[in-house]
Scaffold this motif. Structure first.
Motif, short mmCIF file in Angstrom:
data_model
loop_
_atom_site.label_atom_id
_atom_site.label_comp_id
_atom_site.label_asym_id
_atom_site.label_seq_id
_atom_site.Cartn_x
_atom_site.Cartn_y
_atom_site.Cartn_z
N GLY A 45 0.82 -1.20 0.00
CA GLY A 45 0.00 0.00 0.00
C GLY A 45 0.86 1.25 0.00
N LEU A 46 1.08 1.77 1.19
CA LEU A 46 1.75 3.07 1.31
C LEU A 46 3.15 3.11 0.69
CD1 LEU A 46 0.78 4.39 4.86
CD2 LEU A 46 0.00 5.19 2.65
N GLU A 47 3.81 1.96 0.60
CA GLU A 47 5.15 1.96 0.03
C GLU A 47 5.16 2.34 -1.44
OE1 GLU A 47 5.87 -2.00 1.39
OE2 GLU A 47 7.79 -1.42 2.26
N LEU A 48 3.98 2.32 -2.05
CA LEU A 48 3.91 2.61 -3.48
C LEU A 48 3.75 4.11 -3.77
CD1 LEU A 48 1.58 -0.33 -4.48
CD2 LEU A 48 3.98 -0.07 -5.08
N ARG A 49 3.69 4.90 -2.70
CA ARG A 49 3.40 6.32 -2.87
C ARG A 49 4.41 7.02 -3.78
NH1 ARG A 49 3.45 10.51 0.66
NH2 ARG A 49 4.75 9.26 2.01
N ASP A 50 5.67 6.68 -3.60
CA ASP A 50 6.72 7.30 -4.41
C ASP A 50 6.54 6.96 -5.89
OD1 ASP A 50 8.44 9.06 -3.38
OD2 ASP A 50 10.19 7.72 -3.36
N THR A 102 -3.84 9.56 0.83
CA THR A 102 -2.63 10.29 1.24
C THR A 102 -2.02 11.03 0.05
OG1 THR A 102 -1.27 8.32 0.95
CG2 THR A 102 -2.03 8.76 3.16
#
Lengths: 180, 566
Positions: A45-50, A102
């Protein structure tokens, strides 16, 4: 133009892994223009933000529960996408819905998101896709190709006799050996 | 009359978790933890090459990817009695550290803080007062009036957009929410800033791991990061200095903002030091190996029975029999065939689903024990072990945090307060600060070793005929993770993962003793059974491996309330 093709899913739960498998197939079949990046997002999930942040276009590929027969391919565009994740049809909607939220909070949501889904059939423990979902995946691969073409970013097919044709997960599940 | 409440999270990604509680007189009197963690990995791994097991195991879970890769290569190396070049140890350690910091930050700010911080109340805060408060708590540079004002504007427009995302179904305005609007606003400001810093540390993992999520640089016997200071495509000084810059940037945020935030939350919710202790047998393992054999570690670990730090037994090496011989799993209350308690090497996985039986089988999770007792794992277990082992940075951050809590709460708060719901959260933040120190040390050790002329990164594994058994452990963000492998003629014969959430979320064991989640919930206050925020606080303090939404089922009314885990 800056495009990301992101496949998500758990390859250890058969049809659940359609997104990851689709990325691998695309990489084995085509050479992409430099504006296009492909990412196997696994179940993250959040690790893909970049990877996702500030793209002009995000093409997302995922398993998608929508009540159709296994293998049915779906396409959602624009505003429908966050709404889809809000009503929870995909197994990854939670990670992804928080991720999209986010990205909104940090002003880095992709300008446009298109979601390609395939209705899963078999999500038991194991590798490899069911026959129906293999077929559904082909439709998605074609749709992704068309989408890129319409943006002027047409991928170039790798000749069938060139070596590098089977991905890690597909070689294993088909019982075929990879071409060296 | 006792009322039964069921908190039933659903996710297929990291496994289901359902919590049942009996509530009587405003308190939890009995609890059951029922879950479906991944128990089928051996089905996929049997017959495969042990050198590729890590590629599969790191796909088990979407949150704990890297950790399953690390534990897997360690297990195979242990089975073969291999040594690993120290460069490879340091590179792995940097990845472990980066992953841990990322995970602890995401959990503290983005998953757990919203049980304690009221977003709606933050909208009412006076930015100037909030800035003043922030500056009185720490030297963090992001506490200016402008920073706070910007964050509040951002929150306002986000809430106005109607797409609440992670804030969608918090218990805003719940009577157990006790922070002032300004404290809430300060936490929200750091919530937004943490999004930036967790991205930075993830970039470091990506540089070394070649890819994130799901790193690609591991190998049984070492890593696949060629080191050549004269090449632009390998690990060189430019990349190493980039890594250092990323660590240092995150370091400042963790040591100022994050440490003071957890102290403030702890002080304002000091009553929560009295709830949630549960099982106080604490198990952790040493990590960050500094030699090729795995006999020297930067971070200590070991076993503390009954919360008595005087009885601490250290675990000393990758070969340590005290660890290897004392782990068992029981299936008396789990949906598997039979009623046995076995060592992981001897386990089998034959499902036998019976429906939810309060006194019988009720979970897919097996019940692990250490020396025949349930044990709590996680940052609290590790921080207590490191504290008693005399680890300098741990002592420094624990003492500093307790001192800040004491001064805000205006009462002396000591080590015993850590055996609690809020103590688990504080320990996680302490461990995050410790990991930052560790990464800087590991970076220096790597650079010094390369500087000495050693660029070795890999020893080739050799598989003899016959059977080998091995275990690999890792102190993962959620606690002790161990992989157990049986190899026969170069192929995997059996494979078991005993994961942190199994230790904590396990059901009653062979002796009917409740697991850590279950024990910690008993005695928890529940002001409103329709909105059991307090139950979530305690369960979330363990950092359950669930990035999920949960269903609330009230059996009396048959009414389903959907609640999102934040």
């Amino acid at each position: 133009m800056n495009v990301l093709i992101l496949g998500i899913g758990n390859i250890l739960l058969r049809d659940e892994g359609i997104g990851v498998r689709a990325i691998e197939e695309l990489e084995c079949r085509y050479t992409f223009p430099p504006e296009v990046e492909l990412v196997d997002g696994g179940t993250c999930g959040l690790e893909l933000r970049d990877a996702i942040g500030r793209r002009d276009l995000l093409l997302l590929i995922d398993a998608m529960r929508n009540g159709g027969p296994p293998g049915t391919a779906y396409r959602l565009d624009g505003d429908e996408v966050p709404a889809h994740f809000h009503t929870r049809i995909s197994p990854h909607q939670l990670g992804i819905s928080d991720l999209l939220a986010t990205l909104t909070l940090t002003d880095s949501l992709p300008a446009r998101i298109v979601l390609f889904g395939v209705e899963p059939g078999d999500i038991s423990t194991g590798l490899g896709l069911s026959q129906e979902v293999e077929t559904g995946m082909e439709k998605v691969l074609q749709a992704v190709y068309e989408e890129l073409k319409s943006c002027g970013l047409q991928p170039e097919a790798i000749p069938a006799d060139e070596a590098f044709r089977l991905g890690f997960w597909s070689t294993r599940q088909n019982g075929k050996e990879a071409v060296p | 009359m006792a009322k039964r409440i069921v908190v039933d999270p659903v996710t297929r990604i990291e496994g289901h978790l359902r919590i049942d509680c009996e509530v009587d007189g405003g308190k939890v009197t009995k609890a059951w933890s029922s879950g479906q963690m991944w128990r089928g990995i051996e089905v996929i791994l049997q017959g495969r090459d042990p050198r590729e097991a890590w590629l599969f195991t790191q796909r088990i879970c979407g949150v704990c990817t890297t950790v399953h890769a690390i534990a897997s290569v360690r297990a195979v190396e242990n089975a073969l009695g291999m040594e690993v070049p120290v460069n490879a140890q340091f590179i792995r350690n940097l990845i472990i550290g980066g992953h841990g910091v990322h995970d602890h930050m995401v959990h503290f700010y983005h998953l757990c803080a919203l049980d304690w911080v009221d977003i709606v109340s933050a909208l009412k805060a006076d930015p100037r007062e909030t800035a003043k408060l922030g500056q009185s708590l720490s030297s963090w540079k992001g506490n200016s009036h402008q920073d706070i004002k910007d964050a509040q504007e951002r929150l306002k427009s986000f809430v106005a957009s109607g797409q609440l995302g992670p804030f969608g179904s918090g218990y805003w305005g719940h009577s157990a929410m006790k922070l002032s609007p300004e404290v809430n606003m300060l936490a929200v400001t750091h919530y937004l800033q943490a999004l930036y810093y967790q991205r930075k540390i993830n970039q470091m993992v990506a540089i070394l791991g070649s890819k994130t999520p799901h790193i690609q640089n591991l190998a049984v016997g070492g890593v696949a990061n060629p080191i050549n200071l004269d090449s632009s495509v390998t690990l060189n000084m430019e990349k190493l200095y980039h890594i250092k810059t990323l660590i240092e940037e995150v370091d400042e945020f963790v040591k100022t903002a994050m440490l003071s935030d957890v102290a403030a939350v702890g002080a304002f919710y000091a009553d929560w030091t009295g709830y949630g202790a549960g099982v106080t047998n604490y198990l952790s393992v040493p990590d960050m190996p500094m030699d090729s054999k795995g006999t020297e570690f930067e971070l200590p670990g070991g076993y503390i029975p009954n919360g008595d730090i005087g009885k601490f037994t250290p675990i000393k090496s990758y070969q340590d029999e005290f660890f290897e011989k004392n782990v068992r799993e029981s299936i008396k209350h789990s949906w598997y065939d039979g009623d046995w308690t076995r060592h992981p090497y001897e386990e089998e996985t034959v499902p036998n689903y019976t429906d939810f039986q309060d006194d019988g089988k009720y979970s897919w999770v097996k019940s692990p024990t250490f020396q025949d007792q349930p044990a709590q794992v996680g940052p609290l277990a590790n921080v207590l072990a490191m504290y008693v082992a005399g680890h300098g940075p741990t002592k420094k951050y624990v003492d500093q945090t307790l001192k800040t809590v004491s001064s805000i709460a205006k009462t002396e708060v000591g080590i015993p307060a850590l055996h609690s719901t809020i103590g688990r959260i504080a320990a996680r933040v302490v461990r995050c600060a410790v990991l930052n120190d560790t990464m800087l040390n590991q970076w220096q050790a790597l650079v010094n070793n390369i500087d000495s002329g050693d660029t070795s990164i890999y020893n080739k594994p050799e598989f003899p005929k016959g059977e080998q058994r091995g275990f690999g452990y890792h102190e993962a963000p959620r606690g002790v993770l161990s992989h157990w492998v049986v190899i026969e003629d170069g192929k995997i014969k059996n494979y078991q993962c005993v994961v942190p959430s199994t230790w904590n979320a396990g059901p009653r064991n062979g002796d009917d003793a409740p697991g850590p989640y279950e024990a910690s919930l008993v005695g928890n206050p529940v002001a409103d059974p329709e909105k059991p925020l307090e139950v979530l606080r305690t369960v979330h303090s363990f950092d359950p491996c669930l990035a999920c939404a949960i269903h609330m089922v009230d059996k009396e009314n048959e009414e389903i309330v959907r609640v999102k885990v934040l």
